[in-house]
Design a protein around this motif. Sequence first.
Motif, PDB file in Angstrom:
ATOM      1  N   PRO A 216      -3.230  -6.846   9.461  1.00 13.67           N
ATOM      2  CA  PRO A 216      -2.528  -6.595  10.713  1.00 13.67           C
ATOM      3  C   PRO A 216      -2.182  -7.921  11.419  1.00 13.67           C
ATOM      4  N   THR A 217      -1.120  -7.913  12.175  1.00 12.71           N
ATOM      5  CA  THR A 217      -0.630  -9.166  12.756  1.00 12.71           C
ATOM      6  C   THR A 217      -1.649  -9.931  13.600  1.00 12.71           C
ATOM      7  N   PRO A 218      -2.473  -9.281  14.412  1.00  7.86           N
ATOM      8  CA  PRO A 218      -3.471 -10.072  15.150  1.00  7.86           C
ATOM      9  C   PRO A 218      -4.362 -10.883  14.214  1.00  7.86           C
ATOM     10  N   VAL A 219      -4.611 -10.324  13.026  1.00  6.44           N
ATOM     11  CA  VAL A 219      -5.421 -11.045  12.056  1.00  6.44           C
ATOM     12  C   VAL A 219      -4.672 -12.270  11.561  1.00  6.44           C
ATOM     13  N   SER A 220      -3.399 -12.090  11.277  1.00  3.49           N
ATOM     14  CA  SER A 220      -2.607 -13.233  10.840  1.00  3.49           C
ATOM     15  C   SER A 220      -2.641 -14.321  11.894  1.00  3.49           C
ATOM     16  N   ALA A 221      -2.568 -13.910  13.149  1.00  6.93           N
ATOM     17  CA  ALA A 221      -2.532 -14.886  14.219  1.00  6.93           C
ATOM     18  C   ALA A 221      -3.877 -15.588  14.374  1.00  6.93           C
ATOM     19  N   LEU A 222      -4.943 -14.790  14.413  1.00 10.10           N
ATOM     20  CA  LEU A 222      -6.251 -15.365  14.727  1.00 10.10           C
ATOM     21  C   LEU A 222      -6.831 -16.096  13.535  1.00 10.10           C
ATOM     22  N   ILE A 223      -6.876 -15.411  12.401  1.00 15.56           N
ATOM     23  CA  ILE A 223      -7.620 -15.952  11.278  1.00 15.56           C
ATOM     24  C   ILE A 223      -6.731 -16.843  10.419  1.00 15.56           C
ATOM     25  N   HIS A 224      -5.524 -16.375  10.170  1.00 14.36           N
ATOM     26  CA  HIS A 224      -4.711 -17.058   9.180  1.00 14.36           C
ATOM     27  C   HIS A 224      -3.688 -17.982   9.805  1.00 14.36           C
ATOM     28  N   ALA A 225      -3.861 -18.307  11.084  1.00 13.29           N
ATOM     29  CA  ALA A 225      -3.010 -19.316  11.690  1.00 13.29           C
ATOM     30  C   ALA A 225      -3.810 -20.205  12.634  1.00 13.29           C
ATOM     31  N   ALA A 226      -4.519 -19.580  13.590  1.00 10.23           N
ATOM     32  CA  ALA A 226      -5.087 -20.376  14.671  1.00 10.23           C
ATOM     33  C   ALA A 226      -6.450 -20.950  14.330  1.00 10.23           C
TER      34      ALA A 226
ATOM     35  N   ARG B  34       4.769  12.257   7.609  1.00 10.67           N
ATOM     36  CA  ARG B  34       4.068  11.454   6.618  1.00 10.67           C
ATOM     37  C   ARG B  34       5.049  11.001   5.546  1.00 10.67           C
ATOM     38  N   VAL B  35       6.127  11.721   5.403  1.00 11.60           N
ATOM     39  CA  VAL B  35       7.089  11.390   4.352  1.00 11.60           C
ATOM     40  C   VAL B  35       8.182  10.509   4.938  1.00 11.60           C
ATOM     41  N   LYS B  36       8.395   9.401   4.295  1.00 17.01           N
ATOM     42  CA  LYS B  36       9.497   8.571   4.736  1.00 17.01           C
ATOM     43  C   LYS B  36      10.575   8.634   3.664  1.00 17.01           C
ATOM     44  N   GLU B  37      11.714   9.071   4.074  1.00 22.04           N
ATOM     45  CA  GLU B  37      12.738   9.265   3.045  1.00 22.04           C
ATOM     46  C   GLU B  37      13.310   7.930   2.588  1.00 22.04           C
ATOM     47  N   GLU B  38      13.330   6.964   3.517  1.00 18.15           N
ATOM     48  CA  GLU B  38      13.894   5.670   3.135  1.00 18.15           C
ATOM     49  C   GLU B  38      12.856   4.603   3.448  1.00 18.15           C
ATOM     50  N   VAL B  39      12.612   3.705   2.531  1.00 16.93           N
ATOM     51  CA  VAL B  39      11.629   2.666   2.784  1.00 16.93           C
ATOM     52  C   VAL B  39      12.242   1.651   3.730  1.00 16.93           C
ATOM     53  N   PHE B  40      11.572   1.471   4.832  1.00 14.61           N
ATOM     54  CA  PHE B  40      12.089   0.580   5.850  1.00 14.61           C
ATOM     55  C   PHE B  40      11.099  -0.554   6.056  1.00 14.61           C
ATOM     56  N   ASP B  41      11.570  -1.778   5.972  1.00 14.94           N
ATOM     57  CA  ASP B  41      10.670  -2.911   6.157  1.00 14.94           C
ATOM     58  C   ASP B  41      10.890  -3.503   7.539  1.00 14.94           C
TER      59      ASP B  41
ATOM     60  N   PHE C 103       1.213   4.362  13.422  1.00 18.59           N
ATOM     61  CA  PHE C 103       2.264   4.237  12.413  1.00 18.59           C
ATOM     62  C   PHE C 103       1.697   4.434  11.022  1.00 18.59           C
ATOM     63  N   LYS C 104       0.432   4.068  10.840  1.00 17.16           N
ATOM     64  CA  LYS C 104      -0.184   4.205   9.517  1.00 17.16           C
ATOM     65  C   LYS C 104      -0.958   5.523   9.390  1.00 17.16           C
TER      66      LYS C 104
ATOM     67  N   GLY D  49      -7.563  -6.756   3.848  1.00 16.37           N
ATOM     68  CA  GLY D  49      -7.581  -5.445   3.215  1.00 16.37           C
ATOM     69  C   GLY D  49      -7.843  -4.323   4.201  1.00 16.37           C
ATOM     70  N   PHE D  50      -7.527  -4.561   5.483  1.00 17.27           N
ATOM     71  CA  PHE D  50      -7.841  -3.526   6.472  1.00 17.27           C
ATOM     72  C   PHE D  50      -7.146  -2.221   6.124  1.00 17.27           C
ATOM     73  N   TRP D  51      -5.862  -2.300   5.711  1.00 16.03           N
ATOM     74  CA  TRP D  51      -5.163  -1.105   5.217  1.00 16.03           C
ATOM     75  C   TRP D  51      -5.216  -1.146   3.709  1.00 16.03           C
ATOM     76  N   TYR D  52      -6.434  -1.062   3.195  1.00 17.46           N
ATOM     77  CA  TYR D  52      -6.627  -1.349   1.774  1.00 17.46           C
ATOM     78  C   TYR D  52      -5.927  -0.348   0.867  1.00 17.46           C
ATOM     79  N   ASP D  53      -5.614   0.847   1.420  1.00 17.49           N
ATOM     80  CA  ASP D  53      -5.011   1.855   0.558  1.00 17.49           C
ATOM     81  C   ASP D  53      -3.503   1.927   0.733  1.00 17.49           C
ATOM     82  N   LEU D  54      -2.924   0.919   1.393  1.00 13.97           N
ATOM     83  CA  LEU D  54      -1.483   0.912   1.615  1.00 13.97           C
ATOM     84  C   LEU D  54      -0.917  -0.403   1.119  1.00 13.97           C
ATOM     85  N   ASP D  55       0.429  -0.505   1.161  1.00 15.10           N
ATOM     86  CA  ASP D  55       1.013  -1.824   1.009  1.00 15.10           C
ATOM     87  C   ASP D  55       1.615  -2.222   2.347  1.00 15.10           C
ATOM     88  N   THR D  56       2.288  -3.378   2.383  1.00 16.04           N
ATOM     89  CA  THR D  56       2.732  -3.885   3.685  1.00 16.04           C
ATOM     90  C   THR D  56       3.760  -2.970   4.319  1.00 16.04           C
ATOM     91  N   LEU D  57       4.389  -2.108   3.520  1.00 17.07           N
ATOM     92  CA  LEU D  57       5.368  -1.195   4.096  1.00 17.07           C
ATOM     93  C   LEU D  57       4.752   0.156   4.431  1.00 17.07           C
TER      94      LEU D  57
END
Lengths: 482, 716
Positions: B271-281, B413-420, B124-125, B173-181
């Motif tokens: 990425p979500t596994p990081v949220s789960a492992l590091i930033h929750a569990a 690569r082009v997304k016409e509408e920003v989708f969250d 996706f990225k 910062g794994f996707w350091y050159d992107l934002d969450t979307l």
Amino acid sequence: MTITDFSVILPVTLLTAWASILLLAELFLPRAQRPFLALLAALGLALTLGISLAQSAQEFAPGFGGMVVRDGFSNFLNVLFLLTGLFGVALSYRYNQRAQIERGEYYPLLLFSVAGMMLMGQAADLIVVFLALELLSFPLYILSAFAYPRPQSEEAGLKYFLLGAFASGFVVYGIALTFGASGSTDLARIVASVAAGSANLPLLTAGAGLLLVGFGFKVAAVPFHMWTPDVYQGAPTSVTAFMAAGAKTAGFAALLRVFGAAFPALAADLSPLMAILAAVTMLFGNLIAVAQTDMKRMLAYSSIAQAGYLLMAFAPFEIEAARTMAVAGALFYLLAYTLASFGSWGVVIALEKDLDRHLSIGDFAGLARRSPWLAAAMTVFMLSLTGLPPTLGLVGKIYLFRAVIEGGMVWLAVIGALTSVVSAFYYLRIVVNMFMREGEPAVEREWWLEFAIGAAAVVTVVVSLWPFPLFEWAEWAVMKLF
Amino acid sequence: MLLSEANPAAGLFVLVPWIVFAPVIGLLINAFAGKRLGERGVGWVASLASGAAFLVSALQFYALTLHPEGAQVKIAEWIRIGQLSLDWTFRVDSLSVTMMLVVSGVGTLIHIYAIGYMHEDVRFKHDPARFPRFFVFLNLFIAAMMILVSADNYLMLFVGWEGVGLCSFLLIGFWYDLDTLGRSSWANSNAAKKAFITNRVGDFGFLIAGFLIFWYMGSFAFSEVFAAAPEVAKTHPWVITAITVFMLVGVAGKSAQIPLYVWLPDAMAGPTPVSALIHAATMVTAGVYLVTRSFPLFGLTHDGQYIVATVGAVTALFAATIAVGQYDIKKVLAYSTISQLGFMVAAVGMGAYVAGMFHLVTHAFFKALLFLSAGSVILGLERGHHHGHHAPSSPVLPPQGAGNSLSHGEIDRVKEEVFDPGDIRNMGGLRARMPVTFWVYLIGALALAGIFPLAGFWSKDEILLDAFLHYPHVYWLLTLAAFLTAFYMGRQVWMVFFGKARHEAAEHAQESPSVITIPLIILAALSAFGGFINLPFKGFHQFGYWLEHTLGAIEFPPFNFMVAGVSTVLALGAIALSWFLYQRKPLEHGQTDPLAKPLGLVFVGMEQKWFIDEAYQFLFVQPYRALASWLAQKVDWDFWHEWFHDSVLVKGFVTLARLLADPVDLGFIDRVSYWLSDAIRASAETLRKLQNGFVRSYALSVVLGVAAILGYLLLK
């Protein structure tokens, strides 16, 4: 005669026997197989080296009633001489083919000379010293004239022989005087008779002076050096390389052994003399080297100057603490000198395409572009001879200068340092030529030669960065000398 | 090291360094051979490395059941300076082994989940080459976390503490050159920096605590520090309080407590596994572990305990209020995590270490479950989104392991509408489309809400009971927080899984593959039954008895039906309320939150996180920036560079150099040296003439030498 006697002279015996067999082997080898002799000679040297190394673990022992001895000193020098021999073979192998002097006697003569050098390191009696001196010198006289239809070579051999004989005369006379003064030619007994007060001191001193002349001739100290440039230039370069390293080391072996043992008694008389000799040699050698344009003559004067630095080791003999360090420093410096000398002569051989034409310093121009590794190695040797980092030459010079300063002769160290600066001029001129001048030097690619040069350069740099094991070995070598 | 010959189980203790070595080996393999191994290979190497660590931890558990006294396994000398003598020693006791099991157990499940998750995420990225890097970082995290929990002294613990902080930074910062979307931006790397810098503030507190410990107790080793503590407490009572308070600063940084919690919501950029492992569990519970590990220090200072407990309780309530007003599925869980960490910190602050650790364990299960399920929901929406855009050609995903098959250009690569895909306002009705995810999410949510008999009920109730008995104000704060917890989880479940789809992506959402759902099911089982390790009835405090080996004798208060009843009634009431608000009349697309109207400004506060980020921006960041730019412009550039360097140094140097060059160097030194070299050359030429090539003159030279020597020796 006992087992110990044989064990003490086992390396010398083996090498001599091997050389004799080699002489015969030449008869049975067809002409095409001649290169095989070099391999055999190297094998004999390597074998003897193995035995010498194995013996280094054994206890020190005298042999043949104190005529010869095996100790740390002789062990160190045996290894050095055998390495010299191996280097000599490596440098000669292809050169002799090119120079068309590939005659069968070459390698046996080289081996005999090495045997003489080793005997010199082991000698504990003046008679044996003389025997060793002649054993190592005679093959060298012949080898110098080895390219015999070529007049320079014949001239070199004859000059060397005549002057060598002249110098030997002084040695014999010195031995006679010493015997007359002390009643013995055994080094230990001479020392004992001085200690007991039974020796005729003026006579003994005169004898020592004459011995010094003979050995000074071998190491090419000023004013007994004049044969050196002519012989070094005229002899085949492979022989010169071997002679420059081996004969000088053997001369110093004799000086260190004889004067090292006898010196404490005569130090007051001989110490200033040695210091003057060292100073004159350094000044003279370095100054004349500046004016040379021929590469071989320049290296000849360089080797004279290096003898001056080595002679500094005898200056601080009056002070006991400095004495051990000085001799160990001399051994260390001999090793550094052997590597750098062989290396630079090796580079000369690589560049010497036309044997009748003298190789001048200008012929080095452009070498860095043509053959960068060779130029880098030559730079290492030049730096080492000058005494600049990161090379063994620097470490060795520091070692020697420290001994001299601790011996209280600061003026000598100053002369040494100043003449080193002078020497930088002619050594670094080669480097400048190689790297900063344009030129098209013709370089011979020879595997054995390149290997020898490379090994010498690598050891010179690497060991200088971690020299402590070598220090320890040199200090172990002089442990029982006094 | 305790090694009894009689029982071979004790020999298992020496294996303990492998909890660190195994993940290190895994990360080395992936770092150097990751490109060649392919996605499958990388994923399984990393999972096996983590699984090996779990196996070793399980062996430690087994050995510890036979030898409750534990062991200290020294593997290397570390620091020897004067009196200070520190070793690299692993500590095996019931507390550290509990943490090891949680970290490596949950960690392994998340590794496996991540194989599936990252496979899709990198596509996706649009950067599949980044796949191995993720697992290298994940293994590095396991190694660092294991160092943290198995340390035998504060300094080694700090190494692990900083190590996990580094991994957190790298993974946020794994996707350091992107934002969450997924748009090109530095937003994610800013989030990573925020986490790192905020943690530096906390680490500063930890360091001061460490310095105080070393200064007053003379050691870093736990046993020596704890042995010396009572003496120090008698002579300098304030020291212990200071240590605990500074430690609390470190805890607030790592475990996201007031006032340093602000980094954790932003950390959801990882990425979500990081949220789960590091930033929750795991990582964020390090602070709870630190307080528990230092219990002999906290036991000596009532003030310190009071402060810690209050900070925890206030955080629990405060974060819960913000969670109510969030729309991002992961943000809600992030604030929920802060809130639950507040429960744990409050518990260990009150001295209820067993309750705190118990909640830590159960929370690790159900919060990891919730995050991973949320990740599954997000992926489901992403699939639906791509499906909608690229129908009918089957969309998104090439078969697993097909490597770089992105080149076929199916993904624009082009997304016409920003989708969250993380916005719960875009979801709805996912129950039917993603049944497995729904059921496991429901179990996790109920466990978090504290519904009997799921894991969260038991552990939360134990904290509440302890607070009820000893710290009434903590009890009220936590009870209110528990009510809000049940409410916002109810709100989320209704909005995500019930009603009807509010976005076409939700209409086309697809269930995740089994590599994702199987770890979810295992975690769901743990969330459901994990509470049974410590039932609040006499004889059933298994977990308590287990920790007694480390913490000393513990009193277990009897089960209190009043406390349990109140919290259960409140939780059910909150769920009912959320049903009333969000499910009775499901939200339409574009409709505002039904809470907004009745709560008014309060809801704005909840929605905008009480403007804490803005306040920090105003109070700290802006003044700091102003100071920094003043220092850079005025002090560094204008003063040092322009004036001192250019005017004083350079000009002075140039003047001096000119002086030296012209009259001194050219005029004097050069002239002398030219004269010298000329002299040397001239003398060399003169001497050279002596060398005339005739043997007779050479011999003459020798004779002259002999005469000189003998003359000197005899006439002297």
